[in-house]
Motif scaffolding. Sequence first.
Motif: not given
Length: 290
Positions: A272-287
Amino acid sequence: MPTAIAVTGADLVLPPTDPQTPPAAVLPGPETRPLDAAVADLRALTERDGHAIVVCPEWAPPATAQRLHAVRSLLESDRIAIVRTALPPLGTAVLVRQLRQLSVCDFSPGVLASAARLLAHYVYAGAVLGSVARLDHVPVGLGSHLKGWLPGAHFAVLAGPEPRLVRLGSGGSGGSGAGPAETLPGPAFTTDLVLARGQLTTDWPTTDLAPAWRVRAVQEASLPESSPRWWGTGKLVEFAAHLPDLPVLHQLVSSVRRETCHWCRMELIGDRCGFCAAPLPTADPAPATR
């Protein structure tokens, strides 16, 4: 240029551990500081140091957090991080001092702000209490609440990283009321212990806890003004074991992989970003393959 570290109360500022540790800026609450003055305070802080990290405990009055967010919005600044922590008052003060220590290192403001969540996991914060009848911040069973009304009962309580409660007995010594299996889980690394004494007379933190946790050194500090309210009683001795050495803190933060926030582009560690609190995107699951 060190990133400015600010706090919402003077009781969360511990003396520095070395001459290189910069002071923390104290931002008065909305009950004592008008909005225009608060805006001027944070503007001056960011103009002087470039970025500001404000540590605001989760248990602070709601008006305090609301004021900080209002000031940041009025300044339209992306250089102010509002960091929340659930640590009790003395543990919060220890975390603030660690951020002050690290602020003179080569970390970017984004890494420093997001490091607060990492460092909090290495602070063992608790207290010896004369009663747990009004303890709300740590899970306590009904039996302990009832025993908390007994005269002379003492309790050792660990708020984090793993909540635990042990009844010590009337003298504040673990030998009379706590069996061998009833101990506070301690750190598996070298720590120093900070003590802040309230209206409870007990030497248990130094005679029992410090040896059990293999504490390197014990320092005394003034009891934070907010501690009796947080712990539900003024009859307490608050303590916090922590990583004291800057090289160890630096290595801990440096060992975590750095990412770039997809929203504000600040550097961060963790999820999570300490400035804007946006979460780190999770990796898209493999097709799925057929």
